[in-house]
Design an enzyme around this catalytic site. Sequence first.
Site, short mmCIF file in Angstrom:
data_model
loop_
_atom_site.label_atom_id
_atom_site.label_comp_id
_atom_site.label_asym_id
_atom_site.label_seq_id
_atom_site.Cartn_x
_atom_site.Cartn_y
_atom_site.Cartn_z
CD GLU A 16 -1.63 2.11 8.28
OE1 GLU A 16 -1.32 2.36 7.12
OE2 GLU A 16 -1.72 2.99 9.16
N GLY A 71 -7.44 20.11 19.30
CA GLY A 71 -7.06 21.52 19.20
C GLY A 71 -7.52 22.31 20.41
N GLY A 72 -7.55 23.62 20.27
CA GLY A 72 -7.87 24.48 21.39
C GLY A 72 -9.36 24.65 21.66
CD GLN A 82 -2.79 1.32 2.42
OE1 GLN A 82 -3.37 2.36 2.64
NE2 GLN A 82 -2.95 0.27 3.19
#
Length: 421
Positions: A139, A247-248, A17
Amino acid sequence: MSEALKGVRILDFTHVQSGPTCTQLLAWFGADVIKVERPGTGDITRGQLQDIPNVDSLYFTMLNHNKRSITLDTKNKTGMEILERLVRTCDVLVENFAPGAMDRMGLTWERIHELNPRMIYASIKGFGPGPYEDCKVYENIAQCTGGSASTTGFRDGLPLVTGAQIGDSGTGLHLALGIVTALYQRTHSGLGQRVTCAMQDGVLNLARVKLRDQQRLAHGPLTEYSQFGEGIPFGDAVPRAGNDSGGGQPGRILKCKGWETDPNAYIYFITQAPVWEKICDVIGEPGWKTDPGYATPKARLPRLNEIFARIEQWTMSMTKFEAMEILNKDDIPCGPILSMKELAEDASLKATGTIVEVAHPKRGTYLSVGNPIKLSASPAKVERSPLLGEHTDEILTGVLGYSEAELAAIKSSGATAPKAK
Ligand code: CAO
């Protein structure tokens, strides 16, 4: 309109892959990608996870669009001569064999550079130089060693791998960028170079916000993680954060109508600070707009569980699509959890070519993901993957210039097909 990489010829020595993802992207941008495969079997994925007996698997067809296939036994003397001729003719060689395989074949970087100084030689390996450099990697190993698994899942559960193939396809993407960058540098230097990407590095790059959090830990708890509000102390490594936003702006996956029977009746909801007042109005808590316990992002952090439980009461009263419609009117960031079935049927993804229907001579039509990168002056037409060795003759004569007599000699050497037993 011409394609961006028209005129670039790639010797595609990739399999499985990670490498094929890279060369497929280059092929979509117009490069002539020549996939070299072992006679008889070819890329192992042709026969893996087959849904139709004796027909190239979807695993293979969905990673090898727009390529040509030549079969070559590189352990055969004539096969190796042909491979070296390909090296002289191509601009880029891409491979993702186990460490040392190319050198054992006799194709060291020095040899390649000697054969063709303009050749860009691009490789994917599991690890960069260090204690694990000789290891084979798939993977999930990359996800585990690159920091993704230790930070995915719930705090009190096992580390988890994700379905998105960030180790394989993610590293293929990194390599493609390395290749086009090296092609650009070659326009000034006239020389090729080595391009290498380790899957561990690629995953770590995609998990960089967690390395950010690792360093923040030295200065106190990670206040946007649910466990902060739950009063659970942090250890010395970044914990798993469930579905908390990375995130924030705090976010969660919340139930919607039908969640009891539909495993995907959920929505991702972000309590983005600039729209907090709108959120309060939508969910029927207008008092939270001014209550000092809820009015500021900092005040909300210790009580995220309570806040999201209240928002969930609201989302559970409607479907994920109804919630999306209402929230979007107020610019509240959210997204339904879409199943693969829903994505496969999505009309807008089909309209943009992100989901394409491809005709294949042996399997009929199937769905694939088209080129997710849209260039306004380089349209990507998705063409079916090649059958094993489909283009052997045309590459030998058309690209490498062998005569018909030489072609016959090659055929009888066993270089392009397994010898009859
Ligand atoms: N003719 C003759 N021999 C060929 C050939 C051809 N056309 N193409 C490949 N081979 C031979 C190689 O010469 C090599 O043989 P030796 O080991 O005798 O030198 C062998 O096939 C190479 O195979 P491999 O070791 O790469 O394959 P594997 O199935 O054992 O391992 C994988 C697969 C993916 C673990 C390994 O290739 C790897 O670690 N690659 C780097 C990381 C990577 O890309 N992983 C992503 C995999 S996708 O999940």
